[in-house]
Write a protein that holds these residues in place. Sequence first.
Motif, PDB file in Angstrom:
ATOM      1  N   TRP A 128      44.959 147.903  83.434  1.00 21.60           N
ATOM      2  CA  TRP A 128      46.285 147.795  82.614  1.00 21.60           C
ATOM      3  C   TRP A 128      46.915 149.186  82.529  1.00 21.60           C
ATOM      4  N   LEU A 143      50.101 151.394  77.960  1.00 20.76           N
ATOM      5  CA  LEU A 143      49.202 150.289  77.792  1.00 20.76           C
ATOM      6  C   LEU A 143      49.742 149.043  77.105  1.00 20.76           C
ATOM      7  N   ILE A 153      37.208 139.768  74.864  1.00 19.66           N
ATOM      8  CA  ILE A 153      37.002 141.119  74.356  1.00 19.66           C
ATOM      9  C   ILE A 153      35.600 141.383  74.214  1.00 19.66           C
ATOM     10  N   GLY A 181      47.048 149.698  72.433  1.00 21.34           N
ATOM     11  CA  GLY A 181      48.099 149.519  73.330  1.00 21.34           C
ATOM     12  C   GLY A 181      49.450 149.268  72.379  1.00 21.34           C
ATOM     13  N   GLU A 201      33.759 143.095  81.221  1.00 21.14           N
ATOM     14  CA  GLU A 201      34.047 141.826  80.260  1.00 21.14           C
ATOM     15  C   GLU A 201      34.509 140.547  81.101  1.00 21.14           C
ATOM     16  N   ASP A 207      34.624 146.915  76.719  1.00 23.21           N
ATOM     17  CA  ASP A 207      35.743 147.746  77.320  1.00 23.21           C
ATOM     18  C   ASP A 207      35.164 148.221  78.766  1.00 23.21           C
ATOM     19  N   ARG A 212      41.125 139.607  75.081  1.00 20.59           N
ATOM     20  CA  ARG A 212      41.684 140.982  75.601  1.00 20.59           C
ATOM     21  C   ARG A 212      43.105 140.617  76.019  1.00 20.59           C
ATOM     22  N   ASP A 255      47.368 141.717  68.533  1.00 26.07           N
ATOM     23  CA  ASP A 255      46.315 142.831  68.647  1.00 26.07           C
ATOM     24  C   ASP A 255      45.118 142.477  68.269  1.00 26.07           C
ATOM     25  N   GLN A 296      38.035 149.710  82.034  1.00 21.26           N
ATOM     26  CA  GLN A 296      38.298 151.216  81.574  1.00 21.26           C
ATOM     27  C   GLN A 296      39.202 151.536  82.652  1.00 21.26           C
ATOM     28  N   GLY A 328      43.434 144.915  71.079  1.00 13.14           N
ATOM     29  CA  GLY A 328      42.393 145.844  70.830  1.00 13.14           C
ATOM     30  C   GLY A 328      42.171 147.260  71.542  1.00 13.14           C
ATOM     31  N   LEU A 329      43.024 147.688  71.950  1.00 12.58           N
ATOM     32  CA  LEU A 329      42.719 148.940  72.675  1.00 12.58           C
ATOM     33  C   LEU A 329      43.877 150.177  72.220  1.00 12.58           C
ATOM     34  N   ARG A 343      45.906 152.220  82.571  1.00  9.85           N
ATOM     35  CA  ARG A 343      45.423 153.278  81.391  1.00  9.85           C
ATOM     36  C   ARG A 343      45.179 154.481  82.363  1.00  9.85           C
TER      37      ARG A 343
END
Length: 491
Positions: free
Chosen positions: A281, A166, A250, A174, A256, A253, A234, A212, A278, A171-172, A283
């Motif tokens: 990127w 990620l 952001i 990553g 958005e 999630d 984000r 971040d 979700q 904020g996730l 994931r």
Amino acid sequence: MSLKTCLDRHLILAVAGLLACDPDEPAPASTCPVEQVTRMAAPGRDWNLEAGSRVSFSAFGDRLLYTFDAYDDPDRSYFLLDRCGGVPERFSLLDGPASRFTGIETDAGWVLYAERDERYFVLDRLDVPGFDEPRPVLGLPDIRLHGWGDARRLIFTSDSEGLSNLSGVAGLGGRTYEMYIHHGDPDVPAVELGKTIVNPQYADDHILVLSDDGSLRRVDDRIGESALLLGGVRRHWFHAATRRLIWQQIGDDISEPVFLRDLAGGEDLPIAVNTFAQLSWNRLELPDQGATGNWLFNASGSHAALFGPERFVAAVVRTADGAAVEPPADSRLLGAPADEFSLLFDDGDEAALARWNPDVGALREWYRGPSGAPLPVAFALEDDFIDYLVLDPDGNAGTLWRFDHRTGQATLIAPRMGPAIRLDDDRYLTFLSTSKYYRPADIVLFDPDSGLYTTLAKDIDNYHYFPDQGLIYAVSRSDAPGLYAAPIPSK
């Protein structure tokens, strides 16, 4: 006496030292332009291919930095040579070998850096006669850093923290990095850009830095001054020529909002909603899903498209005003050559590739093949045609084709083509591997008018093409290893 004769006669490079040509002899001949194949430098008598000796070089402006020693040789020696010839100079470096060199071009000329034992040094100003005293880059923390040149800066990044799959998103959990920039002056410390950076992008003489915590800052990378541009970001995408910024806010999630901003004006226009956050990127860590959630500008920046799941085009906007543009139905987004978007369509057992111009809505198919087979790679693009490579299974080479939009026909240009440079006279310099490991390889000149291949050098390790001179290349697997120059035969 020619440079080749001089070098062959004296084997001027020896690991134990450097021997110049006899001072009573004429100076070595210039190789700019080179008139015949010329060995510019040769290794000493302790050359041992089986023990790992190799010819390797890098070009920094008009200077060549090279070595004949094995990569793991603790007494590795380096030499500097002007690409137009002359006598090589043994380059006195640090105590022991450097593991990597990087150069940047400053207003005052080229500056060379080296890494040794995870420390970085400003080695030499290559445009100034003589060698400088190596000096550590000031302002760097005592941590492991990775240095790489980009345009006129040297960029240092730390090992990443967080989820490796990620990246570029705030904020996730990553990947985050510490990041520093240096501009070549050993007396000036490196500028710190941030401690938890997730995505930096260049914006003229500044850098847009996303951290971040969701803060997007505009940083002057020469003095370190920073100004907050946005909060709650984000992810962001920037097109330097149009100064258009796309950013996703952001939120939960899940779903958005995405906005468009003209940095000259500052107004945020809502342009889309990422309802598949979700899945975005990388994931899912699946090949077809890695680009999901990203926006892609075309070359001029007039339009931008959003990668949906499995690369389906989720949205397209005109960046002048944020107006939505309807993409072709069931199209998948591959890239953005020139001012068009490259699209993929599934048509039963076949896959089709097409060029789409969002300004006029024109959709032009240029390839059709079996579904699931490797897709061709676009090589050159003009309004009336597209050249593309159909790669072999090993990916090192393939066949080069041209699709003519005026006739609707594809024509074979070259039955064998590797990584290549298209010359001004429409011939190709191509790097054709002689083994499954990509190197060594032959440098071959191909003329599509005659269909003839001309081998310029065999079993080389690497090369650099100078349009005003020809080729500089390294040969290790030969009875006469060394650094060579060769002309490009006239057409």
